[in-house]
Design an enzyme around this catalytic site. Structure first.
Site, PDB file in Angstrom:
ATOM      1  N   GLU A 187      35.307  24.691  53.255  1.00  0.00           N
ATOM      2  CA  GLU A 187      35.489  26.076  52.822  1.00  0.00           C
ATOM      3  C   GLU A 187      35.498  26.240  51.310  1.00  0.00           C
ATOM      4  OE1 GLU A 187      37.932  27.704  56.723  1.00  0.00           O
ATOM      5  OE2 GLU A 187      39.065  26.781  55.101  1.00  0.00           O
ATOM      6  N   ASP A 243      33.117  30.691  65.527  1.00  0.00           N
ATOM      7  CA  ASP A 243      33.137  30.542  66.984  1.00  0.00           C
ATOM      8  C   ASP A 243      33.724  31.809  67.580  1.00  0.00           C
ATOM      9  OD1 ASP A 243      36.231  30.002  67.626  1.00  0.00           O
ATOM     10  OD2 ASP A 243      35.720  28.939  65.790  1.00  0.00           O
TER      11      ASP A 243
END
Length: 228
Positions: free
Chosen positions: A12, A196
C-alpha cells in the site's frame, strides 16, 4: 505542510516510494517511517502493519512525533455494497469498529462508553477527494466503512456487519486511525480501493488484486497532496 500517508501493508505504500524515489528512513518503535518532499510538502509515510492496534500506534507516532498536520490513509478493502467492484475507490464518511463488543451489558455493537459508534472523517478532505476524482474522471463512492481485526471472507459475517452498520466496505485499520485523528484534532481521509468482495473466496481475489488496487489508491492520494 506536513502530511502523513499511512497504509497497512508494504503493497500500500510501495507505489508512493516508487514515485518519490528519494526519501529518508527513520526506524522508530519497531517500524520504519519514510520522510520525503513532494510538491512543497513534507510527507511522512509508513505502513503500520495489519490491524487496529498497529495502525493506532503508527497514526499516533506520525502525529505526535513527526507532527503531521493531515493524515491520509491509503489502502485496500473488501466490498460490501454490491455497487462496488474490484478496483473501485471509496472514501469513508464515517467508520465503526464492528468487533468492539460489550453487548452483554446492553450496549449496541461497536459502542463503548466515552466513544460514539461512528467516527466521522474530515469534510474538507473528502470534498478534495471528490474534486480529484472529477478531474481524473475516476469513479469515487462515499460510504460507511466497518473496521475489525479479521479478514472477512464469509458471506454470513459480511451480511451481519452490513446490516448492523449499513457498511459499504470493510477493512482492518480505518476506524482506529480515524479515532486517533479525531482525538488529536487532525483532519483525516480514509481512502480504500476494493481488492475483493469480502465473501466466499475473497482471500483468493485479495491475493490477485491487492497490488493493483493499492496502486490505484496510492496514486489518488498523491493527487490529493498536490491540492493541499
Amino acid at each position: 505542510m506536513k502530511i502523513a500517508i499511512l497504509g497497512a501493508m508494504p503493497e500500500e505504500v510501495t507505489p508512493l516510494l516508487e514515485v518519490l524515489k528519494e526519501y529518508q528512513t527513520i526506524e522508530y518503535a519497531n517500524n520504519t517511517y519514510y520522510l520525503a518532499k513532494y510538491k512543497n510538502h513534507e510527507l511522512i509515510i509508513a505502513y503500520s502493519k495489519i490491524g487496529k492496534v498497529n495502525s493506532t500506534l503508527s497514526a499516533t507516532i506520525m502525529i505526535e512525533k513527526f507532527k503531521a498536520e493531515f493524515l491520509l490513509f491509503t489502502g485496500v478493502a473488501g466490498a460490501f455494497n454490491p455497487s462496488l467492484e474490484i478496483g473501485d475507490l471509496i472514501y469513508a464518511t464515517k467508520l465503526a469498529q464492528y468487533d468492539l463488543d460489550i453487548t452483554a451489558f446492553g450496549h449496541p455493537l461497536g459502542y463503548v462508553p466515552g466513544n460514539e459508534i461512528f467516527i466521522k472523517t474530515d469534510d474538507k478532505l473528502n470534498n478534495l477527494a471528490i474534486e480529484v476524482a472529477k478531474e481524473l474522471n475516476i469513479k469515487l463512492q462515499s460510504g460507511i466503512i466497518a473496521t475489525g481485526d479479521e479478514f472477512i471472507c464469509d458471506e454470513n459475517k459480511k451480511t451481519k456487519i452490513r446490516e448492523i452498520f449499513n457498511a459499504d466496505a470493510c477493512e482492518m485499520e480505518g476506524a482506529s486511525v480515524a479515532l486517533v485523528c479525531d482525538a488529536l484534532k487532525i483532519p483525516c481521509l480514509i481512502l480504500r480501493s476494493m481488492s475483493d468482495k469480502a465473501g466466499e473466496k475473497a482471500e483468493f481475489d485479495f491475493d490477485e488484486f491487492v497490488e493493483k488496487s493499492a496502486k490505484i489508491s496510492a496514486n489518488f492520494v498523491l493527487k490529493i497532496c498536490e491540492k493541499l
